[in-house]
Design a protein around this motif. Sequence first.
Motif, PDB file in Angstrom:
ATOM      1  N   LEU A 136      64.947  17.955  16.799  1.00  0.00           N
ATOM      2  CA  LEU A 136      66.382  17.703  16.915  1.00  0.00           C
ATOM      3  C   LEU A 136      66.721  17.371  18.363  1.00  0.00           C
ATOM      4  O   LEU A 136      66.328  18.088  19.283  1.00  0.00           O
ATOM      5  CB  LEU A 136      67.169  18.944  16.483  1.00  0.00           C
ATOM      6  CG  LEU A 136      67.041  19.316  15.005  1.00  0.00           C
ATOM      7  CD1 LEU A 136      67.587  20.717  14.766  1.00  0.00           C
ATOM      8  CD2 LEU A 136      67.787  18.304  14.139  1.00  0.00           C
ATOM      9  N   SER A 137      67.429  16.299  18.552  1.00  0.00           N
ATOM     10  CA  SER A 137      67.847  15.889  19.880  1.00  0.00           C
ATOM     11  C   SER A 137      69.192  16.545  20.191  1.00  0.00           C
ATOM     12  O   SER A 137      70.148  16.401  19.435  1.00  0.00           O
ATOM     13  CB  SER A 137      67.968  14.366  19.896  1.00  0.00           C
ATOM     14  OG  SER A 137      68.259  13.918  21.182  1.00  0.00           O
ATOM     15  N   VAL A 138      69.244  17.300  21.287  1.00  0.00           N
ATOM     16  CA  VAL A 138      70.482  17.977  21.686  1.00  0.00           C
ATOM     17  C   VAL A 138      71.143  17.146  22.773  1.00  0.00           C
ATOM     18  O   VAL A 138      70.521  16.807  23.771  1.00  0.00           O
ATOM     19  CB  VAL A 138      70.183  19.402  22.200  1.00  0.00           C
ATOM     20  CG1 VAL A 138      71.447  20.071  22.717  1.00  0.00           C
ATOM     21  CG2 VAL A 138      69.545  20.233  21.094  1.00  0.00           C
ATOM     22  N   GLU A 139      72.402  16.807  22.579  1.00  0.00           N
ATOM     23  CA  GLU A 139      73.052  15.871  23.501  1.00  0.00           C
ATOM     24  C   GLU A 139      73.741  16.583  24.670  1.00  0.00           C
ATOM     25  O   GLU A 139      73.732  16.089  25.777  1.00  0.00           O
ATOM     26  CB  GLU A 139      74.081  15.030  22.757  1.00  0.00           C
ATOM     27  CG  GLU A 139      73.514  14.323  21.524  1.00  0.00           C
ATOM     28  CD  GLU A 139      72.978  12.941  21.823  1.00  0.00           C
ATOM     29  OE1 GLU A 139      73.518  12.263  22.701  1.00  0.00           O
ATOM     30  OE2 GLU A 139      72.001  12.528  21.156  1.00  0.00           O
ATOM     31  N   HIS A 140      74.358  17.729  24.415  1.00  0.00           N
ATOM     32  CA  HIS A 140      75.062  18.438  25.483  1.00  0.00           C
ATOM     33  C   HIS A 140      74.927  19.938  25.284  1.00  0.00           C
ATOM     34  O   HIS A 140      74.784  20.401  24.157  1.00  0.00           O
ATOM     35  CB  HIS A 140      76.541  18.042  25.520  1.00  0.00           C
ATOM     36  CG  HIS A 140      76.709  16.563  25.709  1.00  0.00           C
ATOM     37  ND1 HIS A 140      76.557  15.966  26.929  1.00  0.00           N
ATOM     38  CD2 HIS A 140      76.931  15.580  24.822  1.00  0.00           C
ATOM     39  CE1 HIS A 140      76.698  14.659  26.781  1.00  0.00           C
ATOM     40  NE2 HIS A 140      76.924  14.400  25.518  1.00  0.00           N
ATOM     41  N   VAL A 141      74.988  20.646  26.394  1.00  0.00           N
ATOM     42  CA  VAL A 141      74.754  22.097  26.349  1.00  0.00           C
ATOM     43  C   VAL A 141      75.801  22.844  27.164  1.00  0.00           C
ATOM     44  O   VAL A 141      75.493  23.393  28.213  1.00  0.00           O
ATOM     45  CB  VAL A 141      73.340  22.431  26.901  1.00  0.00           C
ATOM     46  CG1 VAL A 141      72.965  23.872  26.568  1.00  0.00           C
ATOM     47  CG2 VAL A 141      72.293  21.493  26.350  1.00  0.00           C
ATOM     48  N   PRO A 142      77.077  22.852  26.740  1.00  0.00           N
ATOM     49  CA  PRO A 142      78.040  23.653  27.489  1.00  0.00           C
ATOM     50  C   PRO A 142      77.683  25.136  27.399  1.00  0.00           C
ATOM     51  O   PRO A 142      77.241  25.610  26.352  1.00  0.00           O
ATOM     52  CB  PRO A 142      79.382  23.355  26.809  1.00  0.00           C
ATOM     53  CG  PRO A 142      79.048  22.728  25.503  1.00  0.00           C
ATOM     54  CD  PRO A 142      77.696  22.120  25.631  1.00  0.00           C
ATOM     55  N   THR A 143      77.844  25.832  28.516  1.00  0.00           N
ATOM     56  CA  THR A 143      77.438  27.229  28.568  1.00  0.00           C
ATOM     57  C   THR A 143      78.566  28.111  29.046  1.00  0.00           C
ATOM     58  O   THR A 143      79.340  27.720  29.908  1.00  0.00           O
ATOM     59  CB  THR A 143      76.278  27.402  29.568  1.00  0.00           C
ATOM     60  OG1 THR A 143      76.613  26.699  30.771  1.00  0.00           O
ATOM     61  CG2 THR A 143      74.983  26.867  29.023  1.00  0.00           C
ATOM     62  N   GLY A 144      78.653  29.289  28.471  1.00  0.00           N
ATOM     63  CA  GLY A 144      79.552  30.313  28.976  1.00  0.00           C
ATOM     64  C   GLY A 144      78.698  31.335  29.694  1.00  0.00           C
ATOM     65  O   GLY A 144      77.631  31.011  30.209  1.00  0.00           O
ATOM     66  N   ILE A 145      79.156  32.577  29.726  1.00  0.00           N
ATOM     67  CA  ILE A 145      78.379  33.615  30.387  1.00  0.00           C
ATOM     68  C   ILE A 145      77.363  34.178  29.404  1.00  0.00           C
ATOM     69  O   ILE A 145      76.185  34.284  29.705  1.00  0.00           O
ATOM     70  CB  ILE A 145      79.303  34.756  30.861  1.00  0.00           C
ATOM     71  CG1 ILE A 145      80.486  34.198  31.621  1.00  0.00           C
ATOM     72  CG2 ILE A 145      78.528  35.754  31.703  1.00  0.00           C
ATOM     73  CD1 ILE A 145      80.149  33.244  32.709  1.00  0.00           C
ATOM     74  N   ASP A 146      77.839  34.500  28.220  1.00  0.00           N
ATOM     75  CA  ASP A 146      76.971  35.119  27.230  1.00  0.00           C
ATOM     76  C   ASP A 146      76.811  34.215  26.022  1.00  0.00           C
ATOM     77  O   ASP A 146      76.501  34.665  24.931  1.00  0.00           O
ATOM     78  CB  ASP A 146      77.577  36.458  26.777  1.00  0.00           C
ATOM     79  CG  ASP A 146      77.640  37.452  27.909  1.00  0.00           C
ATOM     80  OD1 ASP A 146      76.731  37.422  28.743  1.00  0.00           O
ATOM     81  OD2 ASP A 146      78.585  38.251  27.953  1.00  0.00           O
ATOM     82  N   GLU A 147      77.079  32.929  26.216  1.00  0.00           N
ATOM     83  CA  GLU A 147      77.058  32.036  25.073  1.00  0.00           C
ATOM     84  C   GLU A 147      76.601  30.655  25.515  1.00  0.00           C
ATOM     85  O   GLU A 147      76.911  30.206  26.611  1.00  0.00           O
ATOM     86  CB  GLU A 147      78.470  31.958  24.457  1.00  0.00           C
ATOM     87  CG  GLU A 147      78.459  31.438  23.056  1.00  0.00           C
ATOM     88  CD  GLU A 147      79.730  31.804  22.279  1.00  0.00           C
ATOM     89  OE1 GLU A 147      80.291  32.891  22.509  1.00  0.00           O
ATOM     90  OE2 GLU A 147      80.156  30.982  21.462  1.00  0.00           O
ATOM     91  N   ILE A 148      75.855  30.018  24.650  1.00  0.00           N
ATOM     92  CA  ILE A 148      75.396  28.663  24.922  1.00  0.00           C
ATOM     93  C   ILE A 148      75.709  27.847  23.675  1.00  0.00           C
ATOM     94  O   ILE A 148      75.580  28.339  22.559  1.00  0.00           O
ATOM     95  CB  ILE A 148      73.887  28.683  25.273  1.00  0.00           C
ATOM     96  CG1 ILE A 148      73.347  27.305  25.629  1.00  0.00           C
ATOM     97  CG2 ILE A 148      73.049  29.271  24.175  1.00  0.00           C
ATOM     98  CD1 ILE A 148      71.932  27.367  26.212  1.00  0.00           C
ATOM     99  N   THR A 149      76.186  26.621  23.865  1.00  0.00           N
ATOM    100  CA  THR A 149      76.510  25.780  22.727  1.00  0.00           C
ATOM    101  C   THR A 149      75.637  24.530  22.772  1.00  0.00           C
ATOM    102  O   THR A 149      75.443  23.941  23.830  1.00  0.00           O
ATOM    103  CB  THR A 149      78.006  25.396  22.739  1.00  0.00           C
ATOM    104  OG1 THR A 149      78.773  26.591  22.624  1.00  0.00           O
ATOM    105  CG2 THR A 149      78.350  24.482  21.578  1.00  0.00           C
ATOM    106  N   LEU A 150      75.106  24.162  21.633  1.00  0.00           N
ATOM    107  CA  LEU A 150      74.279  22.961  21.540  1.00  0.00           C
ATOM    108  C   LEU A 150      75.069  21.911  20.774  1.00  0.00           C
ATOM    109  O   LEU A 150      75.483  22.163  19.637  1.00  0.00           O
ATOM    110  CB  LEU A 150      72.972  23.287  20.806  1.00  0.00           C
ATOM    111  CG  LEU A 150      72.242  24.547  21.288  1.00  0.00           C
ATOM    112  CD1 LEU A 150      71.086  24.893  20.359  1.00  0.00           C
ATOM    113  CD2 LEU A 150      71.734  24.359  22.715  1.00  0.00           C
ATOM    114  N   ILE A 151      75.313  20.784  21.410  1.00  0.00           N
ATOM    115  CA  ILE A 151      76.045  19.698  20.744  1.00  0.00           C
ATOM    116  C   ILE A 151      75.019  18.667  20.299  1.00  0.00           C
ATOM    117  O   ILE A 151      74.213  18.193  21.104  1.00  0.00           O
ATOM    118  CB  ILE A 151      77.044  19.027  21.706  1.00  0.00           C
ATOM    119  CG1 ILE A 151      77.937  20.075  22.384  1.00  0.00           C
ATOM    120  CG2 ILE A 151      77.836  17.941  21.001  1.00  0.00           C
ATOM    121  CD1 ILE A 151      79.202  20.402  21.710  1.00  0.00           C
ATOM    122  N   LEU A 152      75.047  18.316  19.016  1.00  0.00           N
ATOM    123  CA  LEU A 152      74.060  17.360  18.519  1.00  0.00           C
ATOM    124  C   LEU A 152      74.669  16.470  17.455  1.00  0.00           C
ATOM    125  O   LEU A 152      75.735  16.751  16.925  1.00  0.00           O
ATOM    126  CB  LEU A 152      72.828  18.089  17.978  1.00  0.00           C
ATOM    127  CG  LEU A 152      72.976  19.090  16.841  1.00  0.00           C
ATOM    128  CD1 LEU A 152      71.646  19.253  16.122  1.00  0.00           C
ATOM    129  CD2 LEU A 152      73.413  20.449  17.364  1.00  0.00           C
TER     130      LEU A 152
END
Lengths: 458, 458
Positions: free
Chosen positions: B336-352
């Motif tokens: 899976l190709s992940v396009e963006h990875v916005p991150t918080g302190i205790d959280e990571i989001t994978l945009i695909l």
Amino acid sequence: MKITKFGGSSLASAQQFRKVFDIIKSDRDRKVVVVSAPGKRFSSDTKITDNLITLAKEVQTGQDIEKTLAVIKERYVGIIEDLGLKQEIKNQLEDNLKKMITASYSSNNQLLNTFKASGEDNNAQLVAAYFNENGLPAKYVSPEEAGLLVSAQDGHTRVLSETYANLERLTEVNECIIFPGFFGVSKENQRVTFSRGGSDITGAILAKGLKADLYENFTDVDAIFAANPQIVDQPQKINHLTYQEMRELSYAGFSVLHHEALRPAIMADIPIRVKNTNKPELPGTLISKTRSENNYHITGIASSRGFMSISIAKYLMNEEVGFGAKALNIMAEHNLSVEHVPTGIDEITLILRADQFKNEADEKELLQELQEKLNADKVYEEKELALLMIVGEGMISTVGTAAKAMASLAKAGINLKMIDQGSSEISMLFGIAASDENSAIAALYESFFKSKIPVEEK
Amino acid sequence: MKITKFGGSSLASAQQFRKVFDIIKSDRDRKVVVVSAPGKRFSSDTKITDNLITLAKEVQTGQDIEKTLAVIKERYVGIIEDLGLKQEIKNQLEDNLKKMITASYSSNNQLLNTFKASGEDNNAQLVAAYFNENGLPAKYVSPEEAGLLVSAQDGHTRVLSETYANLERLTEVNECIIFPGFFGVSKENQRVTFSRGGSDITGAILAKGLKADLYENFTDVDAIFAANPQIVDQPQKINHLTYQEMRELSYAGFSVLHHEALRPAIMADIPIRVKNTNKPELPGTLISKTRSENNYHITGIASSRGFMSISIAKYLMNEEVGFGAKALNIMAEHNLSVEHVPTGIDEITLILRADQFKNEADEKELLQELQEKLNADKVYEEKELALLMIVGEGMISTVGTAAKAMASLAKAGINLKMIDQGSSEISMLFGIAASDENSAIAALYESFFKSKIPVEEK
């Protein structure tokens, strides 16, 4: 039942001990007191923990210890005499210190841990003696006796899960428990300290283990402020924060409460109240799972310096499955923790704390490795960055927050090097030049707290 | 010397062939013509490439092919007859089609590739014949003859580097070269097509190989527009874009030029001009390395649907070295190709891109694996997202751009699910609900292009 923790400045002198006594006596629910080592009495004073670290190094290197030891003794003896405690207590203290110095240790690290821990340990014994002499039945309980077990891995001290079952037994103690903060014991029965400020963690662990109704954290500020009082003049006090808000704020520089102290409280859903030992009549700040809405949506503004970025550019990067993983693997191999990863189409930026590099050669080597292993078009750094964070529950559901924040930063001429929002629903992160930090905080505070015009609701 | 490429609609009928002829004849620098297969003549028409795909499937499954074959023949014969070309050309076309259908293929994939490639291949032969009959000496050159070599890996066709040296020999051809777009040949001498719209790539490869001064790309729009004309009424034409601006815009939905066509042009620094076959007198849009500043800072606004996010929450994640790497490795293992990875302190989001999941079971399995392998507190998805992108060189040095964009989105009531800025200096990315796409584009266009008030310079 309440767990009540006092910080170093709250126990820095006999006068402070008396305040602590009055606070505990005034509320029968205050059954467990967690104490720090004596802190600073005035701004140029030295904390006992720092004296103990010096002493440990002197012992390790065979230097003369008399002067340092005298300073430490003097602090405790001064308190003992001012409080009019029995000679017995003074003897016990001197005995404790002598034993500590003459004991044999399996490693320098064990010596250092034991010396540091003694600051809290001796203070807890003093507090217990003082309470008893003044008619408040108290019992000093050590982490060994209570079974507060920890493990130390990679220099990070963590509580072991069996601790919580062990602590439950403390509910059978009738006296007020006086517990030293800052350290636990390993399975090998050696004292291991938490990171600096770790008495907060001890208090939270006890609160969870004893299923307290409230964890009170007494310190020397009236409340948690919405922004750093060293940057903003008389910032607003925060009455009520959620755990998550506190977590995010403490990440970016809010240091009133040790950030690791939150986890046990969150797990057991125990509210925390931060209060001022010197003004116990003030409500302080409550930290709990949820709170009622306020009008400003932003609860606090935090910032933290010492960050840097490494950017990697490569054409058609986004079509290369696993590119980000490869980049982050290289960072992990170098034992570097990456905090944020803003991405463009053909570029990825790694935001990290700059103090992770031991020297320039390591840094150079990393950049070269990234370039070569990723076959990158370009790899470049930017240093002296600060992260700026605005935090508030419900922020995400308020359409105008981001716009308002950006507008105020733009007006102040702050160039945003990074914007990261998306993972946390309650915070927004900006990367700026460290030199812009103060003006950015001032601008955001002005816009969100001083104008007091609530942002438009969705 | 110019490489001039014509799209499918520019070669859809005899009338269009005449326009192409006039365009080439009017400029002696137009020495190489790259042609697409006949496209749509009217909106409900079918592209010949689609007919050829149908034909390939019919041949593979042993179905009756007469009807589809007749449609294909008719299109070409119609053009041949309308242009009054010799019977010889018609015979040659019929011969080509017969050979294609009766040949034996080593795989279904090879058959499909060959059928698809024939659309351009036959059209190039027609164009060459037409040019020659009208007094413009032309030579059909096939990718085999020219040595346009490609490899196909993981379903992705890539040009081989030796191609460029091979193509240099074409500079010795005196006639106008007519070259079929969309495909190259493998080292095993089999035809392999690029992805759909790939004639743009052929043109760019020829431009680089022949060291052209300009790569002209003729299509059916007057220029590249600052926003999607299906959303914004009569958007501004862009006169001049940089390569990087085009790259970012094409990522998020600007499809006038195939995004893979940029790389060869960038590598050889060859400017591209997009023009309208039906109005060749218009200047169109120039795409080159640099451009002079404009006043609006934003060059274009793009958007693209079909994204989703997977968020992973874990307390104290930021202190876990290699957490992001672990998460991205799992994604890479699932291809899976992940396009963006916005991150918080205790959280990571994978945009695909959501279309990467073949079925719901795969998706469920991935979420479970992320949860377990990362020992996450929570893993959750959000679907139906669109990415919105504002692009413009010099944007980052303009303090107010972000604020202006956010203010206009806030005013339109658009909730921002993600903001990612920091890696690219010339773009800013917003994640929004797909249902908000049109109103977001309209709001940004209104704010950046209609008001025409330049943003404040730093």
